[in-house]
Design an enzyme around this catalytic site. Structure first.
Site, PDB file in Angstrom:
ATOM      1  CB  SER A   6      -8.282  -3.878  -1.337  1.00 35.20           C
ATOM      2  OG  SER A   6      -7.454  -2.857  -1.851  1.00 35.20           O
ATOM      3  CG  HIS A  31     -11.916  -1.627  -0.308  1.00 34.74           C
ATOM      4  ND1 HIS A  31     -12.725  -1.009   0.621  1.00 34.74           N
ATOM      5  CD2 HIS A  31     -10.676  -1.133  -0.088  1.00 34.74           C
ATOM      6  CE1 HIS A  31     -12.015  -0.190   1.367  1.00 34.74           C
ATOM      7  NE2 HIS A  31     -10.764  -0.228   0.952  1.00 34.74           N
ATOM      8  CG  ASP A  33      -7.769   0.952  -0.903  1.00 37.79           C
ATOM      9  OD1 ASP A  33      -8.415   1.326   0.090  1.00 37.79           O
ATOM     10  OD2 ASP A  33      -7.477  -0.240  -1.116  1.00 37.79           O
ATOM     11  CG  MET A  35      -4.305   5.808  -1.298  1.00 34.33           C
ATOM     12  SD  MET A  35      -2.891   4.785  -0.899  1.00 34.33           S
ATOM     13  CE  MET A  35      -3.719   3.245  -0.468  1.00 34.33           C
ATOM     14  CG  HIS A  64     -10.648   3.448   2.160  1.00 35.52           C
ATOM     15  ND1 HIS A  64      -9.692   2.561   2.596  1.00 35.52           N
ATOM     16  CD2 HIS A  64     -10.579   4.509   3.007  1.00 35.52           C
ATOM     17  CE1 HIS A  64      -9.080   3.053   3.658  1.00 35.52           C
ATOM     18  NE2 HIS A  64      -9.587   4.241   3.915  1.00 35.52           N
ATOM     19  CG  MET A  66      -7.021   6.273   2.683  1.00 41.69           C
ATOM     20  SD  MET A  66      -6.152   4.765   2.229  1.00 41.69           S
ATOM     21  CE  MET A  66      -7.207   4.202   0.898  1.00 41.69           C
ATOM     22  CG  MET A 135      -7.919   2.662   8.446  1.00 40.46           C
ATOM     23  SD  MET A 135      -8.315   1.861   6.879  1.00 40.46           S
ATOM     24  CE  MET A 135      -6.725   1.182   6.375  1.00 40.46           C
ATOM     25  N   GLY A 140      -2.354   3.529   3.402  1.00 43.61           N
ATOM     26  CA  GLY A 140      -1.370   3.937   2.403  1.00 43.61           C
ATOM     27  C   GLY A 140      -0.875   2.799   1.529  1.00 43.61           C
ATOM     28  CG  PHE A 141       2.026   1.610   1.440  1.00 40.25           C
ATOM     29  CD1 PHE A 141       2.527   1.912   0.178  1.00 40.25           C
ATOM     30  CD2 PHE A 141       2.196   2.533   2.458  1.00 40.25           C
ATOM     31  CE1 PHE A 141       3.193   3.104  -0.059  1.00 40.25           C
ATOM     32  CE2 PHE A 141       2.875   3.741   2.239  1.00 40.25           C
ATOM     33  CZ  PHE A 141       3.372   4.025   0.966  1.00 40.25           C
ATOM     34  N   GLY A 142      -0.943  -1.700   0.604  1.00 38.40           N
ATOM     35  CA  GLY A 142      -1.437  -3.056   0.813  1.00 38.40           C
ATOM     36  C   GLY A 142      -0.313  -3.908   1.402  1.00 38.40           C
ATOM     37  N   GLY A 143      -0.664  -5.099   1.854  1.00 40.10           N
ATOM     38  CA  GLY A 143       0.336  -6.077   2.271  1.00 40.10           C
ATOM     39  C   GLY A 143       0.985  -5.835   3.627  1.00 40.10           C
ATOM     40  CG  ASP A 173      -9.047  -1.430   4.411  1.00 39.32           C
ATOM     41  OD1 ASP A 173      -8.272  -2.309   4.017  1.00 39.32           O
ATOM     42  OD2 ASP A 173      -9.238  -0.355   3.795  1.00 39.32           O
ATOM     43  N   GLY A 174      -7.304  -4.011   6.283  1.00 38.09           N
ATOM     44  CA  GLY A 174      -5.858  -4.077   6.451  1.00 38.09           C
ATOM     45  C   GLY A 174      -5.391  -5.365   7.107  1.00 38.09           C
ATOM     46  N   GLY A 175      -4.611  -6.149   6.356  1.00 38.14           N
ATOM     47  CA  GLY A 175      -4.015  -7.359   6.923  1.00 38.14           C
ATOM     48  C   GLY A 175      -5.006  -8.458   7.259  1.00 38.14           C
ATOM     49  N   GLY A 195      -6.962  -7.378   0.509  1.00 41.20           N
ATOM     50  CA  GLY A 195      -6.230  -7.107  -0.729  1.00 41.20           C
ATOM     51  C   GLY A 195      -5.264  -8.221  -1.052  1.00 41.20           C
ATOM     52  CB  SER A 196      -1.778  -8.885   0.013  1.00 39.13           C
ATOM     53  OG  SER A 196      -2.038  -8.635   1.365  1.00 39.13           O
TER      54      SER A 196
HETATM   55  C1  DX5 Z   1      -4.605   0.424   2.855  1.00 37.41           C
HETATM   56  C2  DX5 Z   1      -5.880   0.138   2.090  1.00 37.41           C
HETATM   57  C3  DX5 Z   1      -6.302  -1.266   2.081  1.00 37.41           C
HETATM   58  C4  DX5 Z   1      -5.329  -2.238   1.478  1.00 37.41           C
HETATM   59  C5  DX5 Z   1      -5.576  -3.568   2.111  1.00 37.41           C
HETATM   60  O1  DX5 Z   1      -4.439   1.800   2.925  1.00 37.41           O
HETATM   61  O2  DX5 Z   1      -6.942   0.896   2.622  1.00 37.41           O
HETATM   62  O3  DX5 Z   1      -7.592  -1.402   1.478  1.00 37.41           O
HETATM   63  O4  DX5 Z   1      -5.429  -2.355   0.091  1.00 37.41           O
HETATM   64  O5  DX5 Z   1      -4.605  -4.453   1.673  1.00 37.41           O
HETATM   65  P1  DX5 Z   1      -4.206  -5.744   2.516  1.00 37.41           P
HETATM   66  O6  DX5 Z   1      -5.437  -6.573   2.644  1.00 37.41           O
HETATM   67  O7  DX5 Z   1      -3.137  -6.365   1.694  1.00 37.41           O
HETATM   68  O8  DX5 Z   1      -3.724  -5.251   3.858  1.00 37.41           O
HETATM   69 ZN    ZN Z   2      -8.989   0.520   1.890  1.00 37.79          ZN
END
Ligand code: DX5
Ligand code: ZN
Length: 213
Positions: A6, A31, A33, A35, A64, A66, A135, A140-143, A173-175, A195-196
């Protein structure tokens, strides 16, 4: 397992460099994102920036959404010819119509479920989809940290998909990291977004490869 880094966790001051690097490092999809500040409490990038990403990328885009107004955003991003466009079931009154709209551009449609949505809600749409995105964080946020209730949910969805539309993929997707990739694999997940984990890793190629199990 396919890996879609991401770019939300990339360095936006050096976006071209980071996109090229993950593509050269062997990722499967890029990927993106999107928003809108309404459906989720964050605002990211629109078609101007994503067209620069598309130019830099040598791998297909995985968009993706949102957002609240899905059909409007599908119209904005379709000309960039991503491989997939995913939209949230929670933000759409007419999901089948949006699936048809995405398909009409020759793009693969995918529906996203938030952590609190049940896979059963998608049952009658599965035959029309190329992918379902689960999800494993609140969007909404990475990390953020991985919500592990996605594992039994993916297993249940896998059974439904195998009966109804075996070609449909499951993406999570996520973490996602090397800590949970094995469980995701065992649950029948086909694609992970990271992502992170990828962008903070000292060796991004190694990070991507550690998820391609
Ligand atoms: C969150 C995004 C994810 C996010 C994943 O809303 O859809 O794609 O960037 O980031 P990590 O892998 O850091 O959770
Ligand atoms: Zn995403």
């Amino acid at each position: 397992m396919q890996v879609a880094p991401s770019i939300l966790s990339a360095d936006f001051g050096n976006l071209q460099r980071d996109v090229q690097e993950i593509c050269e490092s062997g990722c499967d999809l890029v990927h993106v994102d999107v928003m809108d500040g309404h459906f989720v409490p964050n605002l990211t990038i629109g078609p101007v920036v994503v067209s620069a990403v598309a130019k830099a990328a040598t791998k297909p885009l995985d968009v993706h959404l949102m957002v609240e107004n899905n059909s409007f955003f599908v119209g904005l991003f379709a000309p960039l010819k991503p491989e997939y466009i995913s939209f949230h079931l929670e933000s759409e009154k007419h999901p089948h119509r949006v699936i048809q709209q995405i398909r009409s551009y020759g793009i693969k449609p995918s529906i996203v479920l938030n952590p609190n949505s049940r896979p059963e809600e998608l049952e009658y749409l599965l035959e029309f989809l190329d992918m379902v995105l689960l999800m494993s964080v609140n969007p909404g946020f990475g990390g953020q940290s991985f919500i592990d209730t996605v594992i039994p949910k993916a297993k249940k969805l896998r059974k439904m998909i195998d009966k109804i539309n075996p070609n449909c993929l499951i993406e999570v997707d996520g973490g996602v990291s090397d800590k949970n990739i094995q469980l995701l694999k065992e649950a029948g997940v086909d694609v992970v977004v990271a992502g992170s984990y990828v962008f903070k890793h000292e060796n991004r190629k190694e990070a991507i490869e550690s998820l391609q199990i």
